[in-house]
Structure formats: C-alpha cells, structure tokens
Design an enzyme around this catalytic site. Structure first.
Site: not given
Ligand code: UDX
Length: 438
Positions: A30, A255, A266, A269
């Site tokens: 990173d 769900f 998530c 977006k």
C-alpha cells in the site's frame, strides 16, 4: 505460491490474509506508509471479525507481510491482485485513478510474465482497457514482456468477509487465457476441493456478474421495503410476507428483510456505477435508477415515521441504537442511520447515540455532529422520547424493556429492523412500530 496484493483496504486485507492462511506466501503493498506500519504491528484499519487474529498469526508465521515498495511487490509474484478503492464520482462514473496508478507501477517494475487480477469492483471493460494501457506503457519502455488480465470479483460481505472468502458460494474467473485460468484454479484449489463451484468466463462477463449480483440484491431490498410500506397501509405483516415469499425457491428467503434502506460502500456505489455504465452507452437504466430512488425514499420515510411517533421532532430527544450500516462492522458509509439522523437534526431534535463499534468512526468522520455519544444502550435511552433500533446488533435483541420503561421520557420504540415482535414490546406499555408491521 507467492502472491502479491496491491491495496490493503477491506478487500485487499481480507484477500491477503485468507490466501496466506491457505499456505501461500503473500506480500501486501500500500502507498500509505502509516497504514503499512500499523499493519506490521498487527494494527488493522478496519474492524472485521476474525481478521486481526488471522493477520497476527500469519504475520508471525511469515506467510503474510506488508510493504510500501511497488518494485518488491511486482517482483514477489507472478500473480498480482489489484484491490484498490474504486469510488464512484458525482456523475456516476467509476473513478479508476487508483487502478491506473497501479498499472503504471506494474509497468515500471515488471521484468517477467505477470497475471494481473482485478479483484476490486470495476466497471465492465476495465480489465481490457487496463491491459491496453499496460501494453502501451511496456512498449514505451521498450519492454517485450507478456502478461494476462483476469477479473476475479469479490463477493465479500462486511462482518462475514473471512468466511465469505474461505467458503464462498462461487468463484468467478474472467480471462481469455488458459494459463492464467490454470494459475487461478491453483490459487483456489482448497475452495474447489471443498466443492465451491468455479465459473470460467470472459473478462467483461465476470465484471458484469459482480455488478448484476449486487444490483439484484439491492433490488430485493428495495422491493421488500416497498412491499412493507404497502403492508403498513393494508394491515399485512411484512416479516411474514417475506417468509411466505421465501418458501418459493425461485425467490429465496434472503435479502427480504424490510428496514430503513440499504447502506454500505458497495450497493449504493455499484448501482451508481452500473447506471453510469448504461448511460455511457446511451441506455436508460430505468430499473437500476429506481432501486436507488426507492432506497433514498425509504430513509426519508423513516424520518416521517419517527416524527409521527413523537408528534413533533423539535426539542424531542431521539435515541439511536446503531449507526453502522449493518451489524458486526464499524463501517458507517452511506449508513441509513446517518442519513436519518442528519434529517432529524435539521428539525432541531436532540439525538443520543450508542453503537457497539462505530462511534469512533462517526466522531472521526463527522467531528462537529451535534449529538450525544453514549457508551451503552440504556444510557442512550435516558430521557428519550423515542428509541429507534436502527442497526440489528445482537446486543439490541435482548433489551430489558422493563428497565427501559423506567428511564425513557416517552415509551415509544421504533424497530427499524423488525428485531422484536410487536406484541412483546407492547406488553411493556410501549408504542411499537416496525417496518411493515405494527
Ligand atoms: C454486499 C453484498 O452482499 C456482497 O456480496 C458484496 O460483495 C458487497 O456488498 P455488504 O455491503 O457488506 O455486502 O453488506 P450486506 O450484508 O449485503 O448488506 C448491505 C445493506 O443491505 C446493509 O445496509 C443491510 O442492512 C441491508 N440489508 C441487507 C437489508 O436492509 N435487508 C436485507 O434483507 C439484507
């Protein structure tokens, strides 16, 4: 096998630690040196159950290490996983800046054949485009080197990511190259031996599977929320409607939990990126956009529900139990609770908040938020005119309502996650409302 992971955010860290736990020699890179320094000391930038123990054990065993050096990372392995952040911009276009920076870094340090694996969620076509860019960069540097691009989308859920990686429902590999596919089959050999189905397909198809899956899951949530809103008007019980629906295997029971709307890094977006992708080809993504709009309206509806329950929000004390976008995470990104709280603050209500893990993130990301932070559920309910269960942490599933009754100002309980049955809360003299049930 040596494996390199570029980007130590949520996906990179989970991927690196889990691949290391399967006997690989993983190097995670990173550019944020402070983050790398913390990781080398076993300090993680995210809360994810089971991950700290994994990182510590595998760092100690030497299977997992961290660096800021791209040169070392590219040399370390034939397979390079790209797991950097791909935020969506205001115009719904996915920002690939981080991905392209990585591609440039690979070109600068590449000295042999590489397999470049996109694991971060990227718009359809990114793998091919990144390959073209890499080819051009290598040519500019006079490097006659081969590489192959692979799309290997992640299907990790925050709060269960380690298990989701080690025991996924499926593994999707998108590539045109048999050699690259063979490498990926080797990397996931343990999952395959455990019977996890692996789909080998094309680059664009693999990239689309990720978006289509997330958009579908989000659609299920917006759908059941709309059904729940109708249930409230016609006297049906949305929890039992979902059970009845789920008995049909074509629908499935997951769900279909009605609530305040979906959040997280998530679904919102990916829906915006999928909408932007469609529109970039001139296609009108009506249904995709409706999922997002329905979700926005659901959060607004919760504000109306709270206002109706307390009479007037002005100068009322509203308690929020839960600020994270879901339980077992400290992540507050696009959390429905946050959107609701900010709406209510605009109406001059007083807010008291408790969350088992996410309060530090809230203080850090919104330092000036005029709310009272509390260190447990009961303190948060002191003098409350309305208790809102906003995130279904386990510790909120066994509240002592007798004790609550003695400390609230008004016995009003809004269960935005339908954790309780109306009867059990009403039995303590509370006004109870759920989502899709009363
Ligand atoms: C999601 C996908 O599930 C995962 O496969 C993908 O890789 C990343 O995005 P995540 O965002 O971590 O995972 O959380 P998820 O468990 O999917 O929940 C997303 C949001 O939907 C949360 O705010 C949750 O509260 C909400 N939700 C979920 C509901 O409101 N109702 C449900 O029935 C399920």
């Amino acid at each position: 096998m040596n494996i390199s992971i570029i980007g130590t955010g949520y996906v990179g860290l989970v991927t690196g630690a889990c691949l290391a736990s399967q006997g690989n020699n993983v190097l995670c890179c990173d550019l944020d040196s402070a983050k790398i320094s913390d990781l080398q000391k076993g300090i993680l930038p995210i809360y994810e159950p089971g991950l700290p123990e994994l990182v510590t054990r595998l760092t100690d065993s030497g299977n997992l290490s961290f660096t800021c050096e791209m040169s070392e990372t590219v040399r370390h392995s034939t397979v390079l996983f790209i797991t950097v952040n791909t935020p969506t911009l205001e115009n719904n276009i996915c920002d690939l800046g981080n991905v392209l920076e990585v591609i440039k870094g690979i070109a600068d340090h590449m000295a042999s054949y590489k397999i470049i694996v996109h694991k971060s969620t990227v718009p359809v076509g990114t793998g091919r485009k990144a390959g073209d860019i890499l080819k051009a960069l290598l040519a500019e540097q006079g490097k006659d080197l081969e590489f192959d691009m692979v799309s290997n989308p992640e299907f990790l859920r925050e709060g269960s990511a380690v298990n989701d990686f080690l025991s996924p429902e499926r593994i999707v590999i998108g590539t045109a190259c048999e050699k690259a596919a063979a490498f990926m089959m080797e990397i996931y050999k343990k999952q395959r031996r455990n019977g996890v189905p692996m789909l080998l397909t094309g680059l664009e198809t693999a990239e689309m599977i990720k978006y289509a899956s997330n958009a579908f899951l989000a659609m299920k949530i917006s759908y059941i929320n709309e059904i729940a809103n109708i249930c409230e008007l016609c006297g049906a019980d949305a929890v039992e409607v979902a059970i009845g629906m789920g008995l049909d295997k074509r629908i499935g029971c997951k769900f279909l939990s009605a609530g305040p709307g979906f959040g997280g890094s998530c679904f919102p977006k990916d829906l915006r990126a999928l909408s932007g992708l469609g529109k970039s080809y001139g296609y009108d993504t009506g249904l995709i956009d409706c999922i997002t709009e329905t979700n926005r309206r659901q959060k607004r509806r919760m504000v109306q529900k709270i206002a109706a329950a307390v009479g007037s929000l002005k100068d009322s004390t509203i308690t929020f139990l839960g600020i994270s976008f879901k339980p077992d995470t400290d992540d507050i990104r696009e959390s429905p609770s946050l959107a609701i709280i900010r709406d209510i603050l605009d109406k001059n209500a007083r807010i008291r908040i408790y969350d088992p893990k996410a309060l530090d993130n809230l203080k850090r990301q919104f330092p000036g938020l005029p709310v009272t932070y509390c260190d447990n559920a009961y303190t948060a309910c002191e003098g409350s005119d309305c208790v809102v269960l906003a995130t279904e942490w386990n510790e909120f599933a066994c509240l002592d309502f007798k004790r609550l009754k003695s400390i609230v100002s008004k016995p009003v309980f809004l269960d935005l996650r339908n954790v309780y049955s109306p009867e059990e809360v009403k039995a303590y003299g509370f006004h109870y409302e759920g989502v899709g049930r009363k």
